[in-house]
Design a protein around this motif. Structure first.
Motif, PDB file in Angstrom:
ATOM      1  N   THR A 206     -30.669 -34.618 -53.072  1.00  0.00           N
ATOM      2  CA  THR A 206     -29.215 -34.628 -53.169  1.00  0.00           C
ATOM      3  C   THR A 206     -28.618 -35.259 -51.927  1.00  0.00           C
ATOM      4  OG1 THR A 206     -29.200 -32.647 -54.508  1.00  0.00           O
ATOM      5  CG2 THR A 206     -27.167 -33.211 -53.411  1.00  0.00           C
ATOM      6  N   LEU A 207     -27.666 -36.170 -52.167  1.00  0.00           N
ATOM      7  CA  LEU A 207     -26.889 -36.753 -51.074  1.00  0.00           C
ATOM      8  C   LEU A 207     -25.560 -36.021 -51.069  1.00  0.00           C
ATOM      9  CD1 LEU A 207     -27.055 -40.632 -51.387  1.00  0.00           C
ATOM     10  CD2 LEU A 207     -27.583 -39.289 -49.372  1.00  0.00           C
ATOM     11  N   VAL A 208     -25.261 -35.319 -49.994  1.00  0.00           N
ATOM     12  CA  VAL A 208     -24.013 -34.572 -49.958  1.00  0.00           C
ATOM     13  C   VAL A 208     -23.206 -34.999 -48.740  1.00  0.00           C
ATOM     14  CG1 VAL A 208     -24.952 -32.600 -48.674  1.00  0.00           C
ATOM     15  CG2 VAL A 208     -23.022 -32.266 -50.236  1.00  0.00           C
TER      16      VAL A 208
ATOM     17  N   HIS B 156     -34.752 -32.310 -64.820  1.00  0.00           N
ATOM     18  CA  HIS B 156     -35.557 -32.937 -63.777  1.00  0.00           C
ATOM     19  C   HIS B 156     -36.993 -32.437 -63.839  1.00  0.00           C
ATOM     20  CE1 HIS B 156     -37.231 -32.681 -59.582  1.00  0.00           C
ATOM     21  NE2 HIS B 156     -37.110 -33.986 -59.775  1.00  0.00           N
ATOM     22  N   ARG B 157     -37.147 -31.154 -64.046  1.00  0.00           N
ATOM     23  CA  ARG B 157     -38.498 -30.594 -64.128  1.00  0.00           C
ATOM     24  C   ARG B 157     -39.233 -31.155 -65.347  1.00  0.00           C
ATOM     25  NH1 ARG B 157     -37.245 -25.058 -64.264  1.00  0.00           N
ATOM     26  NH2 ARG B 157     -35.512 -25.511 -62.894  1.00  0.00           N
ATOM     27  N   ARG B 158     -38.509 -31.270 -66.463  1.00  0.00           N
ATOM     28  CA  ARG B 158     -39.156 -31.737 -67.680  1.00  0.00           C
ATOM     29  C   ARG B 158     -39.542 -33.217 -67.584  1.00  0.00           C
ATOM     30  NH1 ARG B 158     -36.472 -30.417 -73.153  1.00  0.00           N
ATOM     31  NH2 ARG B 158     -35.336 -29.148 -71.686  1.00  0.00           N
ATOM     32  N   LEU B 159     -38.642 -34.040 -67.010  1.00  0.00           N
ATOM     33  CA  LEU B 159     -38.906 -35.480 -66.975  1.00  0.00           C
ATOM     34  C   LEU B 159     -39.845 -35.869 -65.851  1.00  0.00           C
ATOM     35  CD1 LEU B 159     -35.278 -36.769 -67.577  1.00  0.00           C
ATOM     36  CD2 LEU B 159     -37.113 -36.634 -69.249  1.00  0.00           C
ATOM     37  N   GLY B 160     -39.798 -35.114 -64.768  1.00  0.00           N
ATOM     38  CA  GLY B 160     -40.664 -35.426 -63.643  1.00  0.00           C
ATOM     39  C   GLY B 160     -40.294 -36.708 -62.918  1.00  0.00           C
ATOM     40  N   ALA B 161     -39.116 -37.266 -63.204  1.00  0.00           N
ATOM     41  CA  ALA B 161     -38.714 -38.502 -62.538  1.00  0.00           C
ATOM     42  C   ALA B 161     -38.047 -38.187 -61.204  1.00  0.00           C
ATOM     43  CB  ALA B 161     -37.744 -39.280 -63.423  1.00  0.00           C
ATOM     44  N   THR B 162     -37.851 -39.237 -60.413  1.00  0.00           N
ATOM     45  CA  THR B 162     -37.162 -39.071 -59.145  1.00  0.00           C
ATOM     46  C   THR B 162     -35.662 -39.016 -59.394  1.00  0.00           C
ATOM     47  OG1 THR B 162     -38.913 -40.435 -58.225  1.00  0.00           O
ATOM     48  CG2 THR B 162     -36.984 -40.028 -56.835  1.00  0.00           C
ATOM     49  N   PHE B 163     -35.006 -38.029 -58.868  1.00  0.00           N
ATOM     50  CA  PHE B 163     -33.559 -37.900 -59.027  1.00  0.00           C
ATOM     51  C   PHE B 163     -32.889 -38.091 -57.675  1.00  0.00           C
ATOM     52  CE2 PHE B 163     -32.255 -35.476 -63.070  1.00  0.00           C
ATOM     53  CZ  PHE B 163     -33.314 -35.988 -63.802  1.00  0.00           C
ATOM     54  N   ILE B 164     -31.891 -38.943 -57.627  1.00  0.00           N
ATOM     55  CA  ILE B 164     -31.030 -38.995 -56.441  1.00  0.00           C
ATOM     56  C   ILE B 164     -29.642 -38.609 -56.914  1.00  0.00           C
ATOM     57  CG2 ILE B 164     -30.137 -40.359 -54.536  1.00  0.00           C
ATOM     58  CD1 ILE B 164     -32.579 -42.086 -54.686  1.00  0.00           C
ATOM     59  N   TYR B 165     -29.181 -37.495 -56.423  1.00  0.00           N
ATOM     60  CA  TYR B 165     -28.003 -36.848 -56.971  1.00  0.00           C
ATOM     61  C   TYR B 165     -26.935 -36.801 -55.893  1.00  0.00           C
ATOM     62  CZ  TYR B 165     -25.379 -33.110 -59.340  1.00  0.00           C
ATOM     63  OH  TYR B 165     -24.425 -32.370 -59.959  1.00  0.00           O
TER      64      TYR B 165
ATOM     65  N   GLU C  97     -23.541 -27.227 -55.022  1.00  0.00           N
ATOM     66  CA  GLU C  97     -24.407 -27.989 -55.900  1.00  0.00           C
ATOM     67  C   GLU C  97     -25.644 -28.466 -55.147  1.00  0.00           C
ATOM     68  OE1 GLU C  97     -22.648 -31.402 -58.037  1.00  0.00           O
ATOM     69  OE2 GLU C  97     -21.181 -29.966 -58.783  1.00  0.00           O
ATOM     70  N   ALA C  98     -25.403 -29.010 -53.974  1.00  0.00           N
ATOM     71  CA  ALA C  98     -26.505 -29.555 -53.192  1.00  0.00           C
ATOM     72  C   ALA C  98     -27.529 -28.472 -52.883  1.00  0.00           C
ATOM     73  CB  ALA C  98     -25.976 -30.164 -51.901  1.00  0.00           C
ATOM     74  N   MET C  99     -27.048 -27.315 -52.448  1.00  0.00           N
ATOM     75  CA  MET C  99     -27.958 -26.275 -52.005  1.00  0.00           C
ATOM     76  C   MET C  99     -28.709 -25.641 -53.169  1.00  0.00           C
ATOM     77  SD  MET C  99     -27.505 -26.314 -48.772  1.00  0.00           S
ATOM     78  CE  MET C  99     -27.846 -24.804 -47.891  1.00  0.00           C
ATOM     79  N   THR C 100     -28.086 -25.569 -54.339  1.00  0.00           N
ATOM     80  CA  THR C 100     -28.721 -24.846 -55.433  1.00  0.00           C
ATOM     81  C   THR C 100     -29.633 -25.710 -56.283  1.00  0.00           C
ATOM     82  OG1 THR C 100     -26.753 -25.236 -56.746  1.00  0.00           O
ATOM     83  CG2 THR C 100     -26.929 -23.104 -55.688  1.00  0.00           C
ATOM     84  N   MET C 101     -29.420 -27.027 -56.296  1.00  0.00           N
ATOM     85  CA  MET C 101     -30.148 -27.843 -57.262  1.00  0.00           C
ATOM     86  C   MET C 101     -31.389 -28.519 -56.718  1.00  0.00           C
ATOM     87  SD  MET C 101     -26.938 -29.625 -59.145  1.00  0.00           S
ATOM     88  CE  MET C 101     -27.810 -30.327 -60.535  1.00  0.00           C
ATOM     89  N   SER C 102     -31.388 -28.836 -55.438  1.00  0.00           N
ATOM     90  CA  SER C 102     -32.335 -29.858 -55.006  1.00  0.00           C
ATOM     91  C   SER C 102     -33.515 -29.309 -54.238  1.00  0.00           C
ATOM     92  CB  SER C 102     -31.600 -30.880 -54.152  1.00  0.00           C
ATOM     93  OG  SER C 102     -30.475 -30.290 -53.576  1.00  0.00           O
ATOM     94  N   SER C 103     -34.573 -30.131 -54.211  1.00  0.00           N
ATOM     95  CA  SER C 103     -35.685 -29.792 -53.341  1.00  0.00           C
ATOM     96  C   SER C 103     -35.340 -30.168 -51.903  1.00  0.00           C
ATOM     97  CB  SER C 103     -36.960 -30.478 -53.801  1.00  0.00           C
ATOM     98  OG  SER C 103     -36.703 -31.794 -54.221  1.00  0.00           O
ATOM     99  N   ARG C 104     -34.674 -31.277 -51.731  1.00  0.00           N
ATOM    100  CA  ARG C 104     -34.204 -31.623 -50.386  1.00  0.00           C
ATOM    101  C   ARG C 104     -32.775 -32.153 -50.448  1.00  0.00           C
ATOM    102  NH1 ARG C 104     -37.443 -35.347 -46.735  1.00  0.00           N
ATOM    103  NH2 ARG C 104     -37.775 -36.573 -48.636  1.00  0.00           N
ATOM    104  N   VAL C 105     -32.065 -31.981 -49.349  1.00  0.00           N
ATOM    105  CA  VAL C 105     -30.673 -32.393 -49.286  1.00  0.00           C
ATOM    106  C   VAL C 105     -30.493 -33.331 -48.096  1.00  0.00           C
ATOM    107  CG1 VAL C 105     -28.289 -31.621 -48.991  1.00  0.00           C
ATOM    108  CG2 VAL C 105     -29.923 -30.188 -50.235  1.00  0.00           C
ATOM    109  N   ALA C 106     -29.824 -34.449 -48.329  1.00  0.00           N
ATOM    110  CA  ALA C 106     -29.485 -35.344 -47.220  1.00  0.00           C
ATOM    111  C   ALA C 106     -27.982 -35.249 -46.990  1.00  0.00           C
ATOM    112  CB  ALA C 106     -29.878 -36.775 -47.553  1.00  0.00           C
ATOM    113  N   VAL C 107     -27.612 -34.900 -45.794  1.00  0.00           N
ATOM    114  CA  VAL C 107     -26.190 -34.764 -45.483  1.00  0.00           C
ATOM    115  C   VAL C 107     -25.697 -36.073 -44.897  1.00  0.00           C
ATOM    116  CG1 VAL C 107     -24.437 -33.488 -44.228  1.00  0.00           C
ATOM    117  CG2 VAL C 107     -26.491 -32.319 -45.033  1.00  0.00           C
TER     118      VAL C 107
END
Ligand SMILES: Nc1ncnc2c1ncn2[C@@H]1O[C@H](COP(=O)(O)OP(=O)(O)O)[C@@H](O)[C@H]1O
Ligand SMILES: [Mg+2]
Lengths: 311, 391
Positions: free
Chosen positions: B35-37, B200-209, B216-226
């Motif tokens: 996630t880009l926040v 995301h789990r089902r597709l296994g693709a790379t997500f940039i959100y 949203e950033a904190m709850t959804m992602s494996s990593r967050v870029a601020v």
């Protein structure tokens, strides 16, 4: 928030005259307020049309002191009048040339000028100039430009070794010549309408199209631009049709219906009927036919706008 | 399907004299939900559009799986994008919208012509395959019954699902999503959050959100870029960002209510603490601590290491499970926000609205005058208290 005893709110709470905001007015006040515009509307819009309708049922001749009601005889006469039918068919042919020409050219100009990084304003202004020009004056210029012997257009053709085209003395070409002038003067107006429609297309839609693979300009045009211009296009077609139907001044100035009646259009015939032959009843009947045709297009516009092209 | 890593190498973007992106560097692992926040206008959309190929960068490189893709047009990047405004084609039905990316790829331009195209021979099978794909993807995002509708006849949430379906159907290696939930109402946003992570789990693709919403950033992602002011200032796990922000701006942006920030000389005047802390506070620093690190009691406790501040309560906000207390330190007028469970608040007895706030030195984060994190060695390691209060 409480509206209590401080000084300032109290001043607001006790105005000199109480105004009823949002309250319903008694019916008669509403009608009284609407009356002036209703009266003007009737006097200026409905009355002239009503007079014309009545006149089309009479044998009134301009300058006569009396007239008689003759029922639908004027209309029956029209049905047998070869000149009228020729004028009607000439008008339809004219519209069939002018509308596609001016709509396509207007759209092309709009797409090309809005895509410009710089100079968009100046180009659009130049293309809009013919709209502001007086048609009668410009008609004179066009008459010269397309003249069979001295016109620059033909001089160019001849210098290229091509045969000269004398638009306004060839019965097969005169109507086309007039149509070209109308396309020229209408395209700039249509361009402005299309340009306004183009700015309303969200840019994210083009981004989405590009990501989806619609990256060629033609793909983008047919999958995004044209469909989203649907409502604009319909509006432009209808206004262009009505404008083309009303063609009169170029005919009056350049060809006067000739050669051999090939440019005799509906309004010009009506004009001759009323103001050269003074048969007002018959002219009124023609005008009613004219209005009926225009009305069909206007209704078509509202109907299609409501039904289909609305997203 | 293959997922792919995305590397951004010092991406710059300038518009005339204004710099929108400065040296944005990011390494997204294959299959990761990144996630880009950042606040509005910090350049998130610009960065996403550069990755998608919709906008050329001024300098820097975008790599997918180690290969530069800067020369590739968007359609050849194998990247799908979901837009904030959904960007559905308004004149097409849901089914046609979803089918567009496949049609463009599998049918010739002639065959794609409206009406006429169907008459061309030899494409019936392709069309049938596309229809099947559309149905499969529509079921995946639960828009099966809506396929014949026009976008105008859909609610915001349904439109968002259609936009997702249109992205999924191409089976891309990378998904880009630009604030896809920001036009939805609060309830729907919570459900869609869960659905997108499940997807995301089902597709296994790379997500940039991309989002401006730290929850949203904190709850959804494996990593967050601020992201701030056109550059990525920290990239870490949600926990990492919360516990160990490397920049004062990150500390302030992540966590709600906002972290307390006090000048070091003010903290130096507070009662208690150990001598090591006293030495550290000689330098001019910003001292920050989370609202849930503040402990409250009616009488001044005599625990040795703790800092003790006498405060009065200015205002309270009840959040249901928790209560926020906005406190004013009596001695120096510093404002401190505390967050305690509602049950503790009920037991709290503050005569005249005055109470004692206590802080463990280990809960303090220090930032230099430039906003960069400064280590405070010698204080006990940070405890894990209150970290469940993320967001
Ligand atoms: N075409 C442009 N010309 C000039 N500045 C632009 C242009 N597009 C975006 N910007 C600027 O770039 C900055 C970042 O925009 P954006 O990426 O949309 O931010 P975000 O998505 O994070 O809200 C904004 O300050 C905006 O003003
Ligand atoms: Mg944005």
């Amino acid at each position: 928030m409480s509206v209590e005893t401080t000084g300032a709110p109290r001043a607001f709470a006790l105005p000199l005259r109480r105004k009823r905001l949002g309250a319903e007015l008694p019916g008669w006040i509403a009608y009284a307020l609407a009356a002036p515009s209703m009266i003007l509307l009737c006097l200026l819009m409905l009355l002239p049309i009503a007079v014309m309708l009545v006149m089309s049922l009479t044998n009134y001749r301009f300058g006569d002191l009396s007239y008689a009601f003759i029922g639908v005889e004027n209309y029956l006469d029209l049905a047998d009048d070869r000149t009228f039918w020729r004028a009607l068919s000439n008008t339809f042919v004219y519209v069939a040339i002018v509308v596609p020409g001016s709509v396509a050219l207007g759209l092309a100009l709009a797409v090309m000028t809005t895509g410009l990084r710089r100079g968009r304003k100046i180009y659009q202004m130049i293309f809009f100039l013919p709209v502001t020009a007086t048609v009668v004056a410009m008609a004179t210029v066009w008459k010269y430009l397309l003249h069979g012997t001295i016109g620059p257009f033909n001089l160019v053709l001849q210098s290229l070794g091509l045969p000269a085209i004398d638009f306004f003395s060839d019965p097969d070409l005169a109507l086309t010549g007039l149509a070209i002038i109308n396309i020229w003067s209408l395209a700039g107006f249509n361009m402005v309408l299309f340009a306004a429609g183009l700015t309303a297309i969200p840019s994210e839609l083009y981004d989405a199209a590009e990501v989806d693979g619609l990256s060629e300009p033609l793909d983008r045009f047919f999958s995004v631009t044209l469909p989203l211009l649907g409502p604009t296009t319909l509006f432009v077609i209808v206004t262009s049709t009505i404008t083309a139907f009303k063609v009169f001044d170029t005919v009056a100035v350049i060809t006067r219906g000739g050669p051999r009646g090939s440019t005799d259009v509906l309004l010009y015939t009506t004009y001759l009927e009323g103001f050269s032959y003074f048969r007002m009843g018959s002219a009124a009947a023609m005008t009613v036919v004219f209005l009926a045709i225009i009305m069909v297009f206007a209704l078509l516009q509202t109907w299609v706008l409501d039904k289909k092209v609305h997203y | 399907m293959m997922s792919a890593g995305v590397e951004l190498d010092r991406i710059e973007k300038t518009y005339g004299a204004t710099t929108t992106l400065r040296a944005a560097t990011l390494d997204v692992k294959p299959g990761e939900f990144m996630t880009l926040v950042g606040p509005s206008g910090c350049g998130k959309s610009t960065l996403l559009r550069i990755i998608a190929g919709l906008l050329p960068q001024t300098s820097g490189e975008v790599h997918i799986d180690g290969a530069s893709i800067d020369h590739l047009p968007p359609r050849e990047r194998d990247i799908a994008m979901v837009f904030q405004s959904y960007a559905l084609y308004p004149h097409m039905s849901v089914a046609e919208n979803v089918a567009t990316p496949l049609k463009v790829r599998r049918l010739s331009r002639m065959a794609r012509l409206p009406a006429l195209g169907r008459l061309l021979p030899g494409q019936a099978r392709t069309r049938r395959e596309i229809t099947d794909e559309v149905r499969r993807v529509a079921d995946l995002v639960e828009i099966g019954p809506l396929l014949e509708r026009k976008p105008a006849a859909l609610s915001g949430g349904q439109r968002q699902r259609v936009a997702l379906a249109r992205a999924i159907i191409r089976d891309p290696r990378v998904f880009l999503m630009d604030e896809p939930l920001s036009n939805l109402d609060a309830r729907l946003r919570v459900t869609m959050r869960a659905e997108i992570t499940a997807l995301h789990r089902r597709l296994g693709a790379t997500f940039i959100y991309v989002t401006h919403d730290q929850t949203e950033a904190m709850t959804m992602s494996s990593r967050v870029a601020v992201m701030m002011d056109g550059t990525i200032i920290q990239c870490s796990t949600p926990q990492g960002l919360y516990e160990a922000p490397e920049d004062l701006r990150v500390a302030r942006f992540i966590g709600s209510p906002e972290i307390n920030v006090v000048a070091s000389d003010t903290v130096a005047g507070w009662e208690g603490g150990n001598t090591r802390l006293g030495q550290l506070l000689q330098r001019p620093l910003h001292i920050a601590f989370r609202p849930e690190a503040v402990r409250l009691s009616a009488e001044s406790a005599a625990q040795t290491d703790m800092l003790h501040l006498s405060c009065h309560i200015e205002r309270t906000e009840r959040l249901g499970h928790d209560v926020l207390l906005f406190l004013r330190v009596l001695a120096d007028g510093a404002g401190v926000t505390a967050r305690i469970p509602a049950a503790d608040f009920a037991r709290l007895d503050a005569p005249g609205g005055v109470l004692t706030a206590s802080l463990h030195p280990a809960d303090l984060l220090a930032f230099g005058p430039d906003g960069k994190r400064v280590a405070l060695p010698g204080l006990a390691a940070a405890t894990n208290r209150g970290l469940s209060h993320v967001g």
